[in-house]
Enzyme design. Sequence first.
Site, mmCIF file in Angstrom:
data_model
loop_
_atom_site.group_PDB
_atom_site.id
_atom_site.type_symbol
_atom_site.label_atom_id
_atom_site.label_comp_id
_atom_site.label_asym_id
_atom_site.label_seq_id
_atom_site.Cartn_x
_atom_site.Cartn_y
_atom_site.Cartn_z
ATOM 1 N N ASP A 29 -8.813 0.436 -6.268
ATOM 2 C CA ASP A 29 -9.598 0.532 -5.038
ATOM 3 C C ASP A 29 -9.819 2.007 -4.728
ATOM 4 O OD1 ASP A 29 -7.230 1.572 -4.110
ATOM 5 O OD2 ASP A 29 -6.950 0.121 -2.495
ATOM 6 N N ASP B 75 -9.143 4.634 -1.487
ATOM 7 C CA ASP B 75 -8.448 4.711 -0.203
ATOM 8 C C ASP B 75 -8.881 5.964 0.551
ATOM 9 O OD1 ASP B 75 -6.317 2.552 -0.942
ATOM 10 O OD2 ASP B 75 -6.184 4.004 -2.581
ATOM 11 N N ASP C 207 -10.223 0.841 1.062
ATOM 12 C CA ASP C 207 -9.089 0.717 1.965
ATOM 13 C C ASP C 207 -9.173 1.890 2.943
ATOM 14 O OD1 ASP C 207 -6.635 0.122 3.017
ATOM 15 O OD2 ASP C 207 -5.607 0.027 1.090
HETATM 16 N N1 DCP Z 1 1.148 2.278 0.093
HETATM 17 C C1 DCP Z 1 2.478 2.086 0.342
HETATM 18 N N2 DCP Z 1 2.969 0.825 0.536
HETATM 19 C C2 DCP Z 1 2.142 -0.247 0.443
HETATM 20 C C3 DCP Z 1 0.791 -0.075 0.184
HETATM 21 C C4 DCP Z 1 0.314 1.219 0.007
HETATM 22 O O1 DCP Z 1 3.224 3.048 0.408
HETATM 23 N N3 DCP Z 1 2.651 -1.465 0.607
HETATM 24 C C5 DCP Z 1 0.646 3.645 -0.117
HETATM 25 C C6 DCP Z 1 1.064 4.158 -1.441
HETATM 26 C C7 DCP Z 1 -0.136 3.922 -2.292
HETATM 27 C C8 DCP Z 1 -1.261 4.142 -1.303
HETATM 28 O O2 DCP Z 1 -0.761 3.655 -0.088
HETATM 29 O O3 DCP Z 1 -0.201 4.797 -3.362
HETATM 30 C C9 DCP Z 1 -2.517 3.462 -1.672
HETATM 31 O O4 DCP Z 1 -2.294 2.100 -2.035
HETATM 32 P P1 DCP Z 1 -2.932 1.464 -3.316
HETATM 33 O O5 DCP Z 1 -2.403 0.088 -3.411
HETATM 34 O O6 DCP Z 1 -4.400 1.638 -3.293
HETATM 35 O O7 DCP Z 1 -2.282 2.299 -4.504
HETATM 36 P P2 DCP Z 1 -2.863 3.461 -5.397
HETATM 37 O O8 DCP Z 1 -4.077 4.046 -4.781
HETATM 38 O O9 DCP Z 1 -1.725 4.351 -5.652
HETATM 39 O O10 DCP Z 1 -3.201 2.714 -6.741
HETATM 40 P P3 DCP Z 1 -4.630 2.242 -7.320
HETATM 41 O O11 DCP Z 1 -5.100 3.403 -8.118
HETATM 42 O O12 DCP Z 1 -4.346 1.058 -8.149
HETATM 43 O O13 DCP Z 1 -5.511 1.930 -6.160
HETATM 44 MG MG MG Z 2 -5.750 2.910 -4.315
#
Ligand code: DCP
Ligand code: MG
Length: 329
Positions: free
Chosen positions: A204, A206, A258
């Site tokens: 996604d 963010d 997000d």
């Molecule tokens: N986050 C967190 N706890 C959660 C959800 C999110 O601490 N339950 C924080 C850490 C994540 C960030 O928000 O890195 C963004 O969530 P994502 O699920 O989008 O994760 P990423 O951006 O790191 O991974 P991707 O590249 O798959 O989107």
């Molecule tokens: Mg993300």
Amino acid sequence: QIDEAEVVAFSVPSYACLRRTTLDNHNPVLTDALSLLAENAELSDEDGRGVAFRRAAAVLKALPEPVTGVTQLRGLPCLGGHSLRVIRDILENGASSEVEFTKQSERFKALKVLTDIFGVGAKTAERWIRDGIHSLHQLQESGQTLNRAQQAGLEHYDDLKQPVTKAEADAIGEIVEEAVVSVLPGAQITLIGGFRRGKLTGHDVDFLITHPEEGREVGLMPKVVSWLESQVKLSGTKQTENTPEDTGHRRWRAVRVDLVVSPISQFAFALLGWTGSKLFERELRRWAGHEKAMSLSSHALYDNKQVNTLHYAVLPKRVFFVIVAGKNP
Ligand code: DCP
Ligand code: MG
């Protein structure tokens, strides 16, 4: 045979947040295997086991070179008996029987397919599986009521499974920025999540939104969403256009976005808390609590020893949705 004396031993701090985080993974086969077991545990409501596998995978990800034998892992933190067994299996036999078994299991496959639908979590997937639903087709045929998010998730399933590229993230950033600035001039958006960590793709995009003047961000989210709804296609909105498949180039594609809004007084904590990774954030909070007697959240940091500690004044404001946007909107 490797000579004991020649074996490279590694040293890694036990809190993930105290390690250098690198995008170079020298042990992808091992980390993929442990991540799969972590995912299976998380999908089976076994979060403790999930975290244990995530920690083990993160330790291997932090190593400066490929692991060739289990002796190299001596003294490394977070590698429990179960993880070590999996690693040994792969190093000695080329594959882990447990991982292969899990991958092939009908339950895991069904949980994955169903939870890959935006808006569907492990609990819902579990319930559907108990009702005999194992595939998207069976779900569509089942007459299960889906909420708005899930309907959008199902409708854009293939698009949303496709990784988002940095170029797409930047293009969406421009759209979101236009939305945010239109409804609140002076507001600022920052790319967070995986892309802020330098990842080239993500599941996604963010963004964190704030305004330099405290309080101006109140009520911002619904306005941003309405603006976006009026200007681009959002999840749940009616899809009337078909994608022109014949051109070879699809004009529209769904991407998961997000958005997080934070008052400027909490911006630093929100930025830190939403940059990730999930394990890094978890470890940072654990380290703050256990080693520093402080509580860290995405709103504040406070000292547990002080009587007048800061309390969470503001509930998290966060919204997920799907933007359907393309090169020629
Ligand atoms: N986050 C967190 N706890 C959660 C959800 C999110 O601490 N339950 C924080 C850490 C994540 C960030 O928000 O890195 C963004 O969530 P994502 O699920 O989008 O994760 P990423 O951006 O790191 O991974 P991707 O590249 O798959 O989107
Ligand atoms: Mg993300």
